[in-house]
Design a protein around this motif. Structure first.
Motif, short mmCIF file in Angstrom:
data_model
loop_
_atom_site.label_atom_id
_atom_site.label_comp_id
_atom_site.label_asym_id
_atom_site.label_seq_id
_atom_site.Cartn_x
_atom_site.Cartn_y
_atom_site.Cartn_z
N GLU A 391 4.37 5.09 -10.59
CA GLU A 391 4.06 4.23 -9.22
C GLU A 391 3.46 5.84 -8.48
O GLU A 391 2.59 5.50 -7.51
CB GLU A 391 5.15 3.64 -8.80
CG GLU A 391 4.81 3.05 -7.56
CD GLU A 391 5.60 2.60 -6.75
OE1 GLU A 391 6.91 2.31 -7.11
OE2 GLU A 391 5.30 1.92 -5.61
N ARG B 51 -3.26 -2.76 -4.41
CA ARG B 51 -3.17 -1.51 -5.09
C ARG B 51 -3.04 -1.53 -6.47
O ARG B 51 -1.72 -1.93 -6.91
CB ARG B 51 -2.18 -0.62 -4.25
CG ARG B 51 -2.47 -0.48 -2.70
CD ARG B 51 -1.45 0.50 -2.11
NE ARG B 51 -1.55 1.85 -2.35
CZ ARG B 51 -0.78 2.81 -2.52
NH1 ARG B 51 0.34 2.44 -2.59
NH2 ARG B 51 -1.10 4.07 -2.50
N VAL B 57 4.81 -4.14 -8.01
CA VAL B 57 4.51 -4.76 -6.53
C VAL B 57 5.91 -4.60 -5.88
O VAL B 57 6.98 -4.56 -6.36
CB VAL B 57 4.27 -6.13 -6.89
CG1 VAL B 57 3.97 -6.77 -5.52
CG2 VAL B 57 3.03 -6.54 -7.71
N SER B 58 5.44 -4.05 -4.43
CA SER B 58 6.77 -3.95 -3.61
C SER B 58 6.67 -5.33 -2.61
O SER B 58 5.66 -5.53 -2.33
CB SER B 58 6.80 -2.71 -2.80
OG SER B 58 7.08 -1.63 -3.93
N SER B 178 11.14 -4.20 -5.50
CA SER B 178 10.01 -4.03 -6.17
C SER B 178 10.07 -4.69 -7.52
O SER B 178 11.30 -4.52 -8.27
CB SER B 178 9.51 -2.36 -6.38
OG SER B 178 9.56 -1.89 -5.03
N SER B 181 4.56 -5.95 -12.20
CA SER B 181 3.70 -6.92 -11.44
C SER B 181 3.31 -8.24 -12.17
O SER B 181 2.81 -9.19 -11.82
CB SER B 181 2.17 -6.33 -11.25
OG SER B 181 1.70 -5.56 -12.46
N VAL B 277 2.68 -5.51 -1.50
CA VAL B 277 1.65 -4.46 -1.64
C VAL B 277 1.88 -4.08 -3.09
O VAL B 277 2.79 -3.74 -3.68
CB VAL B 277 2.03 -3.31 -0.74
CG1 VAL B 277 1.04 -2.18 -0.92
CG2 VAL B 277 2.07 -3.69 0.48
N GLY B 278 0.73 -3.64 -3.87
CA GLY B 278 0.72 -3.67 -5.08
C GLY B 278 -0.19 -4.20 -6.15
O GLY B 278 -1.32 -4.62 -5.79
N ASP B 279 -0.04 -4.26 -7.41
CA ASP B 279 -1.04 -4.90 -8.19
C ASP B 279 -0.74 -6.53 -8.04
O ASP B 279 -0.19 -6.85 -8.88
CB ASP B 279 -0.37 -4.31 -9.79
CG ASP B 279 -1.37 -4.98 -10.74
OD1 ASP B 279 -0.93 -4.96 -11.97
OD2 ASP B 279 -2.50 -5.21 -10.67
N GLU B 442 3.57 5.23 -1.01
CA GLU B 442 4.44 4.18 -1.94
C GLU B 442 4.19 2.89 -1.40
O GLU B 442 4.25 2.59 -0.26
CB GLU B 442 5.96 4.57 -1.96
CG GLU B 442 6.27 5.81 -2.58
CD GLU B 442 7.67 6.20 -2.85
OE1 GLU B 442 8.09 7.25 -2.72
OE2 GLU B 442 8.34 5.15 -3.09
N ASN B 443 4.18 1.93 -2.33
CA ASN B 443 3.98 0.50 -2.08
C ASN B 443 4.82 -0.05 -1.26
O ASN B 443 4.50 -0.89 0.00
CB ASN B 443 3.96 -0.09 -3.24
CG ASN B 443 2.70 -0.07 -4.04
OD1 ASN B 443 1.66 0.28 -3.81
ND2 ASN B 443 2.78 -0.50 -5.42
#
Lengths: 484, 514
Positions: A391, B51, B57-58, B178, B181, B277-279, B442-443
């Motif tokens: 990450e 992202r 994913v967060s 988190s 994903s 936020v994330g994939d 960071e997510n």
């Protein structure tokens, strides 16, 4: 809480990503998950400079910043007993004192002008320097980093200032009862006087002079003892060349850090620090543990999670409401044995009850196999967290630096995870029996003993600890050798 | 995100103030434009930012309900609800809801009866209490048999949940986790369930856990006590004076019914914002949001506290005597975070105590050596309403809080009398921008920024606007803020004074045993 390695810092393996995943059914409403998307780990460029400094670089074009981490083979484990605090003091003054060309205040000024942060901290068996700055300032930052680490001036006024701050910390070290528990327990495990559990006193701070700091630096700050990791907005080969240039002046040889053996005295003991003014006790139980390279480490990791984060949490906190804070871990260190430590904080009148529950849980896990459900939960946790390996570039670099520094294989985490996948309930039982010793636990309590639910002596013969701070030679607390 | 754009923005300073840039309130067009929004019929807003650099994913959910919204007598209830959020639902955390439910209902009846009887004070009948307590213990033991402890968190963790937590503050409550994903739907399913049909099981034992938490954070820590008393005297009227953890007597008084009623009213869709936020694919996320969170009622708007803190008539002080070394807090009232002076106050904090070249560090730590550490906290205990700007100093061994206070006073006077240098202001702006960038890596951090700015400032874009707005903070803005707010005549001072008695005594104010 044990300071051992967290297995959450994991290594790299593309295959492992694919292996553990696939469609799984969710616990809720029969949801099925798609397979995890495979992501290639970021490329790592490795170099060894002509003078022996080892370097690894990871590109990160998303942000216009550059971060550098330097691991130096030095630490407080080498402090002479009469000069405990030496490594910490040296680290602080390397940072605050600057160099001849760039003295401390000018260094602070220049760094803060460009919003760069530089910190240096001496731990037990490693000293870590961190530099973080905007990409456009990288060259200047690297030059400063190399100069500061390579040619510290150790000016007397800054030594004096650092000593003031260390004396302030000494004066405060008993202000928080849980801090007392953590510190004293560690000393009981590694032994009073062990460099793995040492702390400075006024007298030892007084005894440290400029020549000691300079000698410490000369011994350990040499190219063979340096590992540098960098991540950020750059092209790796070009940045490698810039670092080589910034650190080209480093030469010579010195010592490697020596880590003494730990001779553990296996015995059952109950220790008390009286604190009549608190309404909640701080409790520690445990004994010595192993190193991370022990063949049983995978099974011990599973044991640690089941006992520490599963059973103890449920028995002490969730079902009985006896504590907010309860944790346990079979801690390991890379190059010296860690601590098997359970800690908790509970109201005064439940102190002995909580100790008994913890003892029972340690006995239980060494007496009967864990359930398949508990085993699966622990193993799933390790496996499914692998998605977080990449990450951040920071976690990638830190992980690889540590393994290189401590002489562990690059793919150490991969190996451990693979081994964890194969751990059975029988394995957990076997390692629990071999490595947990409920009959030889050290128990330490900080609290209002007069008001415990039972006398602490019912747990075992109790010895009281005197944690009062030996007073300074100078009653004003300023000590000697301050400098102008 | 465009590298060239970022480098260009950072290299130039006053240019951003130019008229042609004024319309561009978002320099990170690449990033901020990828944030997608969707609001459900119940008012719950979703912010999603893709992202894809890692398959993770967060999630960050913010409920706009915090300690400052609590009515008198219910202190700590928001924090209790934060704990309760991990106790499961009708399907999570129980072996048999049908059998468990009546037992929990009986516990509630007994708890109400106990509270009523105890509330009679001297007229309370000990025999009645004893009988009720005995039945309570028996029913509680039976109910425990149906509980799968910690099931909610365990299920997440087992599926790779990382940094699963929740925290309560004066202004809001946050729930974070988190996940890999491919497990996004798991989050929607479980997270929505904890709002739609939670079961506050293990309530009474959890209240004991919370009382332990209070002891740990506040009662046994001199600094904890200091902060609690400090905020109490700083705010004699506004609920920012009440501790988020709550008072022990309020915690002992609470029943499950109180907590459930409060939850039903204020933790509905209209008070929730979720940042992801994330994939993640935003359209898929919005579809899942509708499906799972659409079931949640809107609830009532959170009660904004109408009591305002009146202007202070003078300095207020509190001293805590403890078996500890001295500590000093100096606080000044300042406006809410939405006020235009907010960034200038960040500038004041930086100039005074931001780093090693800050005024207080240079004087107290380096030059006079009367402090080992000095910090400024800008926006305490919350910042949604008028709050505090606080300076913290740790006197060096052998020195006193008073010495530090004298020096701090002089430095504040100096800043009020003359503006900081251009250099100091530039340093602040650059450090702000660097910090901003660090907070985007960071997510989980990005999700936090999006959710909190949406809740506290009404628009997540404010997070990006700040990056540009910082350019307008110069020496006169910083001096202006110091003059407006750092007035010695109505400040708050708190200190820990080492007690003379080294043997240590029973704390003042004994605890009442349950």
């Amino acid at each position: 809480m044990s300071r051992g390695i967290r297995l959450a810092s994991l290594g790299t393996c593309l295959a492992a990503f694919a292996a553990g995943f696939g469609c799984r059914s969710a616990s809720e409403a029969g949801v099925r998950f798609p397979p995890l998307r495979i992501v290639a780990p970021p490329p790592v460029v490795r170099k060894t400079l002509p003078n022996g400094i080892r370097l690894l670089l990871v590109e990160d074009p998303d942000f216009p910043t550059v971060d550098v981490r330097v691991l130096i083979g030095a630490g407080s484990v080498a402090d002479p007993p009469e000069k405990r605090g030496l490594a910490s003091l040296a680290a602080e003054v390397i940072r605050s004192g600057g160099t001849q060309a760039l003295p401390g205040d000018a260094l602070d000024d220049e760094l803060e002008r460009i919003a760069a942060s530089l910190s240096i901290h001496a731990d037990i068996d490693v000293t870590v320097a961190s530099l973080s700055l905007l990409q456009e300032d990288a060259d200047r930052g690297l030059a400063i980093l190399s100069e500061v680490l390579g040619h510290p001036a150790f000016p007397e006024p800054k030594i004096g200032l650092a000593k003031v701050r260390m004396r302030t910390a000494i004066a405060r070290r008993n202000d928080d009862p849980d801090g007392i528990a953590e510190r004293e327990f560690r000393a009981e495990i590694y032994g009073r006087g062990s460099p793995y559990a040492a702390w400075p006193e006024y007298a030892t701070i007084d005894a440290i002079g400029r020549e000691d700091l300079a000698a410490f630096h000369a011994r350990y700050f040499h190219p063979g003892n340096l590992l540098i990791g960098v991540w950020g907005d750059f092209e790796a080969e070009a940045m490698g060349a810039r670092i080589a240039e910034a650190f080209a002046g480093w030469s010579g040889e010195g010592d490697a850090l020596v880590r003494p053996e730990v001779a553990y005295d296996w015995k059952r003991e109950v220790l008390l620090v009286r604190r009549p003014e608190v309404t909640q006790s701080s409790i520690r139980l445990g004994h010595i543990a192993a190193r991370a390279d022990h063949p049983d480490y995978p099974a011990l990791s599973v044991l640690s999670v089941i006992l520490g984060r599963d059973r103890l949490w449920k028995e002490v906190r969730e079902s009985r409401g006896l504590a907010y804070a309860v944790s346990g871990a079979y801690g390991v260190e890379y190059r010296y044995p860690g601590i098997f430590e359970v800690s908790s904080r509970t109201r005064t009148e439940k102190t002995v009850e909580v100790i008994r529950i913890i003892q029972d849980e340690i006995r239980r896990i060494a007496a009967e196999p864990v359930s398949e459900e508990e085993l699966a939960r622990a193993k799933d946790t390790f496996r499914n967290r692998m998605a977080f390996l990449f990450e951040t570039k920071e976690s990638v670099v830190d992980r690889l630096l540590r393994y290189a520094y401590y002489g562990y294989p690059e793919d150490f985490s991969q190996r451990i995870l693979k081994a964890i996948d194969g751990v059975t309930a029988d394995d957990v039982l076997r390692v629990a029996r071999e490595h947990l010793h409920p009959e030889a636990l050290r128990v330490l309590v900080v609290g209002d003993a007069e008001r415990f639910d039972e006398a602490l002596g019912t747990i075992g013969e109790t010895r009281e600890l005197d944690v009062s701070i030996p007073p300074p030679a100078d009653p004003a607390g300023e000590g000697s050798g301050d400098g102008p | 995100m465009s590298r060239v754009l970022l480098v260009g923005i950072l290299a130039c300073t006053p240019v951003l103030g130019a008229p042609e840039d004024a319309a561009r309130d978002d320099p990170f067009r690449g990033l901020s434009e990828r944030v997608r929004e969707h609001t459900l019929a119940n008012g719950m807003r979703f912010l999603v930012l893709p992202r894809t650099h890692a398959p993770v994913v967060s999630f960050h959910v913010t409920a706009a309900v915090g300690a400052a919204n609590e009515p008198s007598g219910l202190s700590g209830i928001s924090h209790v609800l934060e704990h309760m959020a991990f106790k499961g639902t009708r399907t999570i955390g129980t072996r048999d809801w049908a059998r468990e439910e009546p037992l929990l209902a009986r516990l509630d009846e007994l708890a109400a009866a106990l509270r009523a009887e105890r509330g009679r004070g001297r007229d309370a009948d000990p025999a009645v209490i004893a009988t009720l307590e005995a039945e309570f213990a028996e029913v509680q033991e039976k109910a425990k048999g149906y509980v799968i402890s910690n099931d909610f968190a365990d299920r997440l963790v087992r599926e790779g949940g990382w940094r699963t937590n929740a925290f309560t503050g004066a202004d809001a409550t946050h729930y974070v986790t988190s996940l890999p994903s491919n497990k996004i739907e798991l989050w929607f399913s479980m997270e929505s369930d904890r709002f739609v049909s939670p079961v506050f099981r293990e309530f009474y034992s959890e209240m004991e856990v919370i009382r332990e938490e209070r002891r740990m954070r506040t009662d046994v820590r001199p600094t904890g006590r200091l902060f609690e008393d400090f905020q109490a005297i700083a705010f004699k009227a506004h609920p920012y004076g009440k501790p988020t953890i709550g008072f022990d007597s309020d915690l002992r008084w609470l029943t499950r019914d109180d907590v459930e009623a409060y939850f039903r009213r204020y933790y509905g869709g209209r008070n929730l914002v979720a940042a992801i936020v994330g994939d993640v694919d935003p359209d898929r996320a919005f579809a899942l949001a509708e499906r799972y969170f659409g079931r949640l009622p809107a609830g009532d708007p959170a009660r904004p506290p109408h009591t305002e803190e009146p202007e202070s008539w003078g300095e207020r002080r509190v001293r805590i005597e403890a078996r500890a070394q001295p500590v000093l807090l100096v606080g000044f009232h300042r406006p809410a975070v939405s006020h235009p002076d907010d960034l200038a106050l960040d500038g004041v904090a930086d100039v005074l105590a931001g780093g090693r070249t800050s005024r207080l560090y240079e004087r107290l730590v380096k030059r006079d050596r009367i402090a080992a550490m000095v910090r400024a906290f800008n926006g305490m205990p919350g910042y949604r309403y008028p709050c505090l700007f606080v300076i913290y100093a740790m006197p060096a061994a052998g020195h006193t809080a008073d010495e530090c206070l004298t020096a701090i006073d002089e430095e504040i006077d100096r800043l009020r009398a003359e503006p900081p240098t251009d250099d100091e202001a530039a340093r602040f702006r650059r450090s702000f921008r660097k910090g901003w960038l660090d907070g985007m890596k960071e997510n989980a951090d990005i999700a936090s920024h999006l959710a909190t700015h949406q809740v506290f400032l009404g628009d997540w874009r404010e997070f990006f606007r700040q990056f540009v707005r910082i350019e307008s903070v110069g020496p006169s803005e910083i001096q202006g803020a110091a003059q407006a707010y750092l007035d010695r005549r109505n400040r708050v001072v708190g200190e820990i004074v080492p007690s003379a008695d080294e043997a240590g005594e029973r704390p003042v104010g004994k605890e009442v045993a349950p």
